[in-house]
Design an enzyme around this catalytic site. Structure first.
Site, mmCIF file in Angstrom:
data_model
loop_
_atom_site.group_PDB
_atom_site.id
_atom_site.type_symbol
_atom_site.label_atom_id
_atom_site.label_comp_id
_atom_site.label_asym_id
_atom_site.label_seq_id
_atom_site.Cartn_x
_atom_site.Cartn_y
_atom_site.Cartn_z
ATOM 1 N N HIS A 32 0.818 -1.219 0.000
ATOM 2 C CA HIS A 32 0.000 0.000 0.000
ATOM 3 C C HIS A 32 0.852 1.269 0.000
ATOM 4 C CE1 HIS A 32 0.385 -0.049 4.546
ATOM 5 N NE2 HIS A 32 0.412 1.261 4.347
ATOM 6 N N ASP B 217 0.331 -7.577 1.639
ATOM 7 C CA ASP B 217 0.724 -6.167 1.754
ATOM 8 C C ASP B 217 2.242 -6.011 1.837
ATOM 9 O OD1 ASP B 217 0.348 -3.428 1.783
ATOM 10 O OD2 ASP B 217 0.044 -3.317 3.956
ATOM 11 N N SER C 185 4.546 2.821 7.948
ATOM 12 C CA SER C 185 4.229 1.633 7.152
ATOM 13 C C SER C 185 5.418 1.217 6.291
ATOM 14 C CB SER C 185 3.030 1.910 6.243
ATOM 15 O OG SER C 185 1.850 2.026 6.991
#
Length: 219
Positions: free
Chosen positions: A62, A95, A169
């Site tokens: 992402h 992810d 992230s």
């Protein structure tokens, strides 16, 4: 008769190589690994990542958001350098994504640890570039413990109470030996207030990443 003495040449001892070890002190561990952690910039936003091999950066799917290229910003010899990298593999289900950049053998890399041996209440570190659009592109380190080990949608995850914010992230979750035991991916959101629950950082376990990595690199 007196025997003639003989000259005996003793073999030269060859010293064994000293194994490379990660310092055990917290600040020493950080200084050992911080050079392998990078910022990831795309037209859609920013995130974090880390070198796990020379020329290969791990981050979240992402973070790259379907882009074929991303800018990898790393600190080398005290200078922030931006390198254009190519996204060579993406697994949206887990992810994770891999970005390839030019190789540099002097650049540090991080080693994956065994997430199965991680224990509840074990000390961990989260390193990345959170809130860089607000605070500027500076690396950040937060310390916490493993709060829980979970299975979310069939994927092994590690919950930590270390501070995680937007931009973390893709950054590594490290044990006290400086090994990657997870990669930060999300926080839990309160659906009523639409705010994050604090102390609920979630990382993809390193073993789950390593299981998928070979197929990711073959894409």
């Amino acid at each position: 008769a007196t025997p003639t003495p003989r000259l005996i040449v003793a073999p030269t001892e060859i010293p064994l190589p000293t194994p490379t070890t990660v310092p055990t002190g917290l600040t020493q561990t950080v200084s050992h690994v911080v050079g392998a952690v990078v910022a990831i910039n795309t037209p859609a936003g920013t995130g974090s990542g880390f070198f796990f091999e020379d020329g290969l950066v791990m981050t979240n799917a992402h973070v790259v958001k379907g882009f074929l290229r991303a800018t990898v910003v790393s600190k080398f010899n005290g200078i922030n350098l931006g390198i254009t990298g190519t996204v060579i593999g993406v697994d949206e289900e887990l992810d994770i994504a891999v970005i390839e950049v030019s190789k540099n053998p002097e650049r540090p890399t991080l080693k994956f640890g065994d997430s199965r041996t991680a224990q509840l209440a074990e000390d961990v570190l989260v390193i990345g570039f959170p809130l860089s659009n607000i605070l500027g592109e500076a690396i950040s380190v937060s310390k916490g413990i493993i709060s829980s080990k979970r299975n979310i949608d069939g994927v092994e995850m590690i919950q930590v109470d270390a501070a995680t914010n937007p931009g973390n992230s893709g950054g590594p979750l490290l044990n006290s030996q400086g090994e990657v035991i997870g990669m930060v991916t999300l926080k839990i959101v309160n659906e009523v207030t639409n705010r994050f629950f604090e102390g609920t950082g979630i990382a993809i376990a390193s073993n789950a990443i390593q299981d998928r990595l070979p197929s990711l690199l073959e894409e």
